[in-house]
Design an enzyme around this catalytic site. Structure first.
Site, PDB file in Angstrom:
ATOM      1  N   SER A   1       0.824  -1.192   0.000  1.00 21.31           N
ATOM      2  CA  SER A   1       0.000   0.000   0.000  1.00 21.31           C
ATOM      3  C   SER A   1       0.873   1.262   0.000  1.00 21.31           C
ATOM      4  CB  SER A   1      -0.955  -0.043   1.193  1.00 21.31           C
ATOM      5  OG  SER A   1      -1.995   0.890   1.054  1.00 21.31           O
TER       6      SER A   1
ATOM      7  N   GLU B   1      -9.771  -4.772  -5.320  1.00 21.29           N
ATOM      8  CA  GLU B   1      -9.288  -3.516  -4.748  1.00 21.29           C
ATOM      9  C   GLU B   1      -9.691  -2.284  -5.556  1.00 21.29           C
ATOM     10  OE1 GLU B   1      -5.244  -3.250  -3.480  1.00 21.29           O
ATOM     11  OE2 GLU B   1      -4.918  -5.400  -3.734  1.00 21.29           O
TER      12      GLU B   1
ATOM     13  N   HIS C   1      -7.261  -5.881  -0.626  1.00 21.52           N
ATOM     14  CA  HIS C   1      -6.056  -5.083  -0.434  1.00 21.52           C
ATOM     15  C   HIS C   1      -5.141  -5.745   0.598  1.00 21.52           C
ATOM     16  CE1 HIS C   1      -3.822  -1.316  -0.632  1.00 21.52           C
ATOM     17  NE2 HIS C   1      -3.840  -1.210   0.678  1.00 21.52           N
TER      18      HIS C   1
END
Length: 301
Positions: A146, A240, A270
């Site tokens: 991320s 996602e 995610h």
């Protein structure tokens, strides 16, 4: 169809979303407890250190050499959450599968003043520290999920600007790369993503940028010159909202001549790799990363 074990990721993200949007004193699960998702890898020792002025944590699988290859790890959390402890077990699984040590850093988060470029500067400091330990750049691979996946690119950009050699490659988990919010998956996956909504992503990007232009190559990998970068391996779940962040980065890097591999995992959320040690999809992802990284680090057998 996703395994029931991987559904833990969905449930955790949904719980975190509710506790974040409507925090209650009695909440038992918060955005500081990602490690609940991950199985303990076993056979790994941990050591907290200072890495060039940056708090960091070594994950040292039994049998790995102190002068051998290493991973430099950047945790996710949108610059508002996560830590070297929340991701300790996931990065340890990855290190153990590859057969190397992993150094995770605790960069400064937004609530403590971690706006751009502070986390990037701290990442470069930790990388310089690794190099100063006698580990050559060609024996180091960056990894992050991320926001940490974003750092795994932007730290390289700043390191190169400062004259440091680039690492052997980067393994990116659901990297957040589009701070302009141009990805179409922000819309078509809005009803599938268990954690994000568009406003939340927009707010996190604005807070991190703190007035900086999102089109600046130092802040957004999609506008950066990636020529000369080592190989990049991206993993992302097809549920996602940030799916297109991975696709756009892969295309941009390929156009710059970078060797890019991208795997899209069906029915996954995610950072689903956080379920390593418990979910087969996460374990498969870790195994794929290890098979890719070992030759990049000169590990044979």
């Amino acid at each position: 169809m996703a395994s029931k074990e991987s559904r833990r990721v969905d449930i955790y993200w949904q719980t975190v979303l509710q506790s974040t949007l409507n925090p209650q004193p009695e909440n038992l699960v918060t955005n500081a407890q990602w490690d609940l998702l991950t199985g303990e890898p076993g056979g790994v020792d941990y050591l907290e250190i200072d890495a060039g002025g940056v708090p960091a944590l070594w994950a040292m699988p039994h049998g790995t050499a102190h002068d051998g290859p290493a991973l430099l790890c950047f945790h996710g959390g949108g610059y508002v959450g996560g830590s070297m402890f929340t991701h300790r077990k996931m990065f340890a699984h990855l290190a153990k599968a590859i057969g190397v040590r992993a150094l995770s850093i605790d960069y400064t988060l937004l609530p403590q003043g971690g706006v751009f470029p502070r986390p990037v500067v701290e990442g470069v400091a930790a990388y310089q520290w690794l190099l100063d330990q006698g580990i050559p750049a060609g024996r180091i691979v960056f990894t992050g999920d991320s926001a940490g996946g974003q750092l795994a690119i932007t730290v390289q950009l700043r390191a190169r600007e400062q004259g440091l050699p680039l690492p052997a490659g980067a393994m990116l988990i659901s990297p957040w790369t589009d701070l302009e919010m141009n990805g179409e998956s922000l819309d078509y996956n809005a009803g599938k993503d268990a954690i994000f909504n568009k406003q939340w992503i927009t707010d996190m990007a604005a807070a991190f940028l703190n007035g900086h232009d999102p089109r600046d190559s130092e802040t957004m990998p999609l506008h950066a010159d990636l020529r000369g970068f080592g190989p990049i391996y991206i993993q992302v779940g097809d549920q996602e909202m940030l799916l297109d962040d991975s696709r756009m980065l892969a295309k941009h890097a390929q156009q710059a001549g970078v060797d890019v591999t991208i795997d899209e995992f069906p029915d996954q959320q995610h950072s689903f790799q956080m379920a390593a040690g418990l979910a087969p999809e996460a374990d498969d992802a870790i195994t794929r990363f290890a098979a890719w990284a070992r030759p990049k680090l000169g590990i044979t057998g």
